[in-house]
Structures are given as structure tokens and as C-alpha cells.
Design a protein around this motif. Sequence first.
Motif, PDB file in Angstrom:
ATOM      1  N   LEU A  49      47.119  42.352  50.305  1.00 28.16           N
ATOM      2  CA  LEU A  49      46.272  41.564  51.203  1.00 28.16           C
ATOM      3  C   LEU A  49      47.139  40.838  52.229  1.00 28.16           C
ATOM      4  N   PRO A  50      46.884  41.033  53.531  1.00 24.15           N
ATOM      5  CA  PRO A  50      47.706  40.362  54.555  1.00 24.15           C
ATOM      6  C   PRO A  50      47.636  38.836  54.422  1.00 24.15           C
ATOM      7  N   LYS A  51      48.751  38.179  54.693  1.00 24.47           N
ATOM      8  CA  LYS A  51      48.807  36.717  54.537  1.00 24.47           C
ATOM      9  C   LYS A  51      47.787  36.002  55.412  1.00 24.47           C
ATOM     10  N   ARG A  52      47.452  36.583  56.551  1.00 22.40           N
ATOM     11  CA  ARG A  52      46.480  35.930  57.435  1.00 22.40           C
ATOM     12  C   ARG A  52      45.091  35.843  56.793  1.00 22.40           C
ATOM     13  N   GLN A  53      44.863  36.619  55.727  1.00 22.53           N
ATOM     14  CA  GLN A  53      43.568  36.606  55.043  1.00 22.53           C
ATOM     15  C   GLN A  53      43.573  35.731  53.795  1.00 22.53           C
ATOM     16  N   TRP A  54      44.709  35.134  53.468  1.00 20.26           N
ATOM     17  CA  TRP A  54      44.802  34.329  52.250  1.00 20.26           C
ATOM     18  C   TRP A  54      44.025  33.028  52.379  1.00 20.26           C
ATOM     19  N   ASP A  55      43.301  32.696  51.335  1.00 18.21           N
ATOM     20  CA  ASP A  55      42.674  31.386  51.198  1.00 18.21           C
ATOM     21  C   ASP A  55      43.602  30.550  50.318  1.00 18.21           C
ATOM     22  N   LEU A  56      44.435  29.733  50.946  1.00 18.15           N
ATOM     23  CA  LEU A  56      45.457  29.012  50.204  1.00 18.15           C
ATOM     24  C   LEU A  56      44.918  27.771  49.484  1.00 18.15           C
ATOM     25  N   GLU A  57      43.710  27.337  49.813  1.00 17.17           N
ATOM     26  CA  GLU A  57      43.147  26.145  49.171  1.00 17.17           C
ATOM     27  C   GLU A  57      42.387  26.480  47.899  1.00 17.17           C
ATOM     28  N   LEU A 110      49.498  35.302  27.378  1.00 19.69           N
ATOM     29  CA  LEU A 110      49.817  35.475  28.788  1.00 19.69           C
ATOM     30  C   LEU A 110      48.610  36.077  29.495  1.00 19.69           C
ATOM     31  N   GLY A 111      48.462  35.778  30.778  1.00 14.72           N
ATOM     32  CA  GLY A 111      47.387  36.438  31.519  1.00 14.72           C
ATOM     33  C   GLY A 111      46.883  35.632  32.686  1.00 14.72           C
ATOM     34  N   GLY A 112      45.723  36.029  33.179  1.00 16.22           N
ATOM     35  CA  GLY A 112      45.173  35.360  34.353  1.00 16.22           C
ATOM     36  C   GLY A 112      43.802  35.887  34.710  1.00 16.22           C
ATOM     37  N   LEU A 113      43.309  35.395  35.827  1.00 13.42           N
ATOM     38  CA  LEU A 113      41.995  35.765  36.335  1.00 13.42           C
ATOM     39  C   LEU A 113      42.062  37.115  37.041  1.00 13.42           C
ATOM     40  N   ILE A 114      41.149  37.996  36.708  1.00 11.44           N
ATOM     41  CA  ILE A 114      41.093  39.288  37.384  1.00 11.44           C
ATOM     42  C   ILE A 114      40.592  39.082  38.812  1.00 11.44           C
ATOM     43  N   VAL A 115      41.351  39.573  39.776  1.00  9.48           N
ATOM     44  CA  VAL A 115      40.987  39.389  41.183  1.00  9.48           C
ATOM     45  C   VAL A 115      40.767  40.709  41.909  1.00  9.48           C
ATOM     46  N   GLU A 116      41.086  41.833  41.250  1.00 11.59           N
ATOM     47  CA  GLU A 116      40.943  43.133  41.907  1.00 11.59           C
ATOM     48  C   GLU A 116      40.746  44.212  40.843  1.00 11.59           C
ATOM     49  N   ALA A 117      39.786  45.092  41.072  1.00  7.36           N
ATOM     50  CA  ALA A 117      39.493  46.149  40.109  1.00  7.36           C
ATOM     51  C   ALA A 117      38.936  47.364  40.840  1.00  7.36           C
ATOM     52  N   SER A 142      33.067  35.415  47.657  1.00  6.13           N
ATOM     53  CA  SER A 142      32.675  36.681  48.257  1.00  6.13           C
ATOM     54  C   SER A 142      33.515  37.796  47.658  1.00  6.13           C
ATOM     55  N   ILE A 143      32.904  38.959  47.476  1.00 10.80           N
ATOM     56  CA  ILE A 143      33.591  40.137  46.964  1.00 10.80           C
ATOM     57  C   ILE A 143      33.696  41.173  48.072  1.00 10.80           C
ATOM     58  N   VAL A 144      34.902  41.658  48.287  1.00  4.46           N
ATOM     59  CA  VAL A 144      35.136  42.701  49.285  1.00  4.46           C
ATOM     60  C   VAL A 144      35.067  44.065  48.611  1.00  4.46           C
ATOM     61  N   THR A 145      34.402  44.997  49.257  1.00  6.27           N
ATOM     62  CA  THR A 145      34.303  46.376  48.783  1.00  6.27           C
ATOM     63  C   THR A 145      35.125  47.262  49.718  1.00  6.27           C
ATOM     64  N   ALA A 146      35.994  48.093  49.163  1.00  8.10           N
ATOM     65  CA  ALA A 146      36.907  48.886  49.981  1.00  8.10           C
ATOM     66  C   ALA A 146      37.240  50.191  49.267  1.00  8.10           C
ATOM     67  N   TYR A 194      37.489  43.292  45.314  1.00  6.37           N
ATOM     68  CA  TYR A 194      38.438  42.194  45.138  1.00  6.37           C
ATOM     69  C   TYR A 194      37.864  40.880  45.650  1.00  6.37           C
ATOM     70  N   VAL A 195      38.460  39.794  45.159  1.00  6.70           N
ATOM     71  CA  VAL A 195      38.042  38.450  45.539  1.00  6.70           C
ATOM     72  C   VAL A 195      38.553  38.170  46.951  1.00  6.70           C
ATOM     73  N   ALA A 196      37.644  37.983  47.862  1.00  6.71           N
ATOM     74  CA  ALA A 196      38.022  37.772  49.260  1.00  6.71           C
ATOM     75  C   ALA A 196      38.938  36.558  49.382  1.00  6.71           C
ATOM     76  N   GLY A 197      40.089  36.749  50.016  1.00  5.35           N
ATOM     77  CA  GLY A 197      41.005  35.643  50.275  1.00  5.35           C
ATOM     78  C   GLY A 197      41.977  35.330  49.171  1.00  5.35           C
TER      79      GLY A 197
END
Length: 213
Positions: A199-207, A38-45, A166-170, A189-192
Amino acid sequence: MTTSQPAAPSFFTNRSTQAIAQDLLGTHLLYTSRQGTLGGLIVEAEAYIGTDDTAAHAYNGRRTPFSEPLYHEPGTIYIYQLRGFFLFDIVTQAVDQPQGVLIRAIEPTHGIEQMRLNRPKPGVELTNGPGKLMGALGIHDKQLTFQNVADAPLMIDLAHRRHPKSIVTAPRIGVNYKAASGQLPYRYYVAGNPYVSGLPKRQWDLEQHGWQF
């Protein structure tokens, strides 16, 4: 995906913990158990940089049975419990330099049906937080603590990684923001990517979910 490349201890040293946290984005966090892989791609650390970091468990050189794993070899698994949830931290730097990276969110890629059985939540709620992802993996204890991701059932796979556009720093989440280190920008985190916690839905990269293709 047939072959894997577990991250060796050398991946978690010889550079800053902040750099390591960013380099983990796009690698696979995989857990092999009786339920399968089980698992997945790390998107936030998040990076925690030790004795001078007021948000770190080792701040001021604190060394207790709770924080002892942080003082061990790079790549050591440090699982701890917070508000009823289990969280997964990976030790970085050399022995007795208690720094680490908290894995905050993953984008599911392996054993998704089983993960949904483990944590029956819809959509991104499956793994968009550090306690959520551990629940989805079926990890509800600290038994893997002190093992190393190089040869443990819980591993970081470098072989089939993706690269963020792009990587977001926060600032980090859930720390004392009024303390000296409270506003430091050590969350990455991975932008989008929709699976990033909060992460607000308006910032999601759905593609493309923020990945390069």
C-alpha cells in the motif's frame, strides 16, 4: 485481552468465500507457541473459490497431496510453501468443496518484541505480506496443516475484533493475470491500514489505521 472466542467451522461456511474473506478483516490471527502468544489483526485476505478459479490450487478439480487439505473440513489449516516462504490458508465451505482464504497481512498486536526477533525488519515490513507474517510468527514448516483453527495453536479470535471503516476490493496479487480468473477482485483489505502489502504511503491512515473507533 483475557478471553478468546476461536472461530468455529461454522464461521467458514454457509456463505460465500468472498464474504468470509471480508469478515476475517479485523479479527485476530493468534499463534501460541513456546515463544508465547504472537499475532495481530488481519488487514488483508484473498479468496480462492475452487475448481472454477484458475488461480486456485484446486482448479479443474486438481487433488494432489499438496492440495489435499483444501478438500477437508471448513476451518482446516492449509500451510504451503511458495518461493521459499510459508503461507497460511484457511479452508472454507463444506468437505470436498475446495475453497479457501489466504491471509496476506496482519497488524501486530501480540508478542511484538518476539515477532521482531523472529523477523528483524523495520516498521510495516514485519508483517505486510503472507510470507512475512508467517516468519514473524515463527512458523517455518507445515506441521499445523490439517489441524483446525477451532482448536489449533494457530487460531482466529473473534472476541476482540475491530471493524474497518472501509474495505477495498481489488485483484489478487501474484496470480496469472492473463488467465480467466486473473483479474477477479477477490483481494480485500482495510482501507488505509499501513500493514496492507504494497500500500503506497500516501494512502496510509496513520491515526486510526483504517479502523472504526
